[in-house]
Design a protein around this motif. Structure first.
Motif, PDB file in Angstrom:
ATOM      1  N   THR A 109       0.630  -0.995   0.195  1.00 46.32           N
ATOM      2  CA  THR A 109       0.175   0.200   0.355  1.00 46.32           C
ATOM      3  C   THR A 109       0.804   1.452   0.313  1.00 46.32           C
ATOM      4  O   THR A 109       0.489   2.383   0.107  1.00 46.32           O
ATOM      5  CB  THR A 109      -1.024  -0.090   1.260  1.00 46.32           C
ATOM      6  N   ASP A 110       1.973   1.261   0.156  1.00 52.39           N
ATOM      7  CA  ASP A 110       2.651   2.586   0.139  1.00 52.39           C
ATOM      8  C   ASP A 110       4.209   1.767  -0.018  1.00 52.39           C
ATOM      9  O   ASP A 110       4.913   0.746  -0.436  1.00 52.39           O
ATOM     10  CB  ASP A 110       3.328   2.611   1.855  1.00 52.39           C
ATOM     11  N   LEU A 111       5.455   2.891  -0.342  1.00 49.85           N
ATOM     12  CA  LEU A 111       6.809   2.645  -1.589  1.00 49.85           C
ATOM     13  C   LEU A 111       7.292   1.625  -0.255  1.00 49.85           C
ATOM     14  O   LEU A 111       8.242   1.003  -0.650  1.00 49.85           O
ATOM     15  CB  LEU A 111       7.244   3.914  -1.501  1.00 49.85           C
ATOM     16  N   ILE A 112       7.252   2.018   1.287  1.00 50.42           N
ATOM     17  CA  ILE A 112       7.979   1.590   2.021  1.00 50.42           C
ATOM     18  C   ILE A 112       7.777  -0.840   1.866  1.00 50.42           C
ATOM     19  O   ILE A 112       8.951  -1.091   2.203  1.00 50.42           O
ATOM     20  CB  ILE A 112       8.144   1.642   3.330  1.00 50.42           C
ATOM     21  N   ASP A 113       6.483  -0.644   1.777  1.00 53.06           N
ATOM     22  CA  ASP A 113       6.125  -1.488   0.905  1.00 53.06           C
ATOM     23  C   ASP A 113       7.261  -2.555  -0.185  1.00 53.06           C
ATOM     24  O   ASP A 113       7.846  -3.776   0.306  1.00 53.06           O
ATOM     25  CB  ASP A 113       4.352  -2.094   0.759  1.00 53.06           C
ATOM     26  N   ASN A 138      14.266  -5.744  -0.052  1.00 54.31           N
ATOM     27  CA  ASN A 138      15.397  -5.527   0.777  1.00 54.31           C
ATOM     28  C   ASN A 138      16.343  -3.975   0.568  1.00 54.31           C
ATOM     29  O   ASN A 138      17.892  -5.260  -0.011  1.00 54.31           O
ATOM     30  CB  ASN A 138      16.356  -7.297   0.534  1.00 54.31           C
ATOM     31  N   MET A 139      16.315  -3.120  -0.196  1.00 54.52           N
ATOM     32  CA  MET A 139      16.617  -2.329  -0.212  1.00 54.52           C
ATOM     33  C   MET A 139      17.517  -1.350   1.405  1.00 54.52           C
ATOM     34  O   MET A 139      16.605  -1.442   2.140  1.00 54.52           O
ATOM     35  CB  MET A 139      15.646  -0.908  -0.800  1.00 54.52           C
ATOM     36  N   ASN A 140      18.951  -1.143   1.375  1.00 52.76           N
ATOM     37  CA  ASN A 140      19.267  -0.929   2.357  1.00 52.76           C
ATOM     38  C   ASN A 140      18.372   0.907   2.508  1.00 52.76           C
ATOM     39  O   ASN A 140      17.826   1.523   1.758  1.00 52.76           O
ATOM     40  CB  ASN A 140      20.297  -0.440   2.809  1.00 52.76           C
TER      41      ASN A 140
END
Length: 69
Positions: A6-10, A16-18
């Motif tokens: 639902t969001d970019l953080i997902d 697995n981006m730092n």
């Protein structure tokens, strides 16, 4: 894109981006669209985090050469 995102953080977590890469991705995605920030602000943010990531990778590689050398 992961199911239920639902969001970019997902997506950032799914890939697995730092921290630095996640911030680059976010700044690219939102380039010039976040209220109060223009394109130049976002581009400088991208450069800042890209340089931090370059420095981090170079440091790791340098330590590997020294430790294995």
């Amino acid at each position: 894109i992961p199911n239920g995102a639902t969001d970019l953080i997902d997506l950032i977590e799914f890939k697995n981006m730092n921290f630095a890469i996640g911030n680059i991705f976010k700044a690219c995605y939102r380039l010039g669209q976040k209220e109060g920030n223009d394109d130049l602000y976002d581009l400088r943010k991208i450069l800042f985090f890209a340089q931090r990531e370059i420095d981090r990778i170079e440091s790791i590689r340098k330590e590997g050469v020294i430790n294995n050398g």
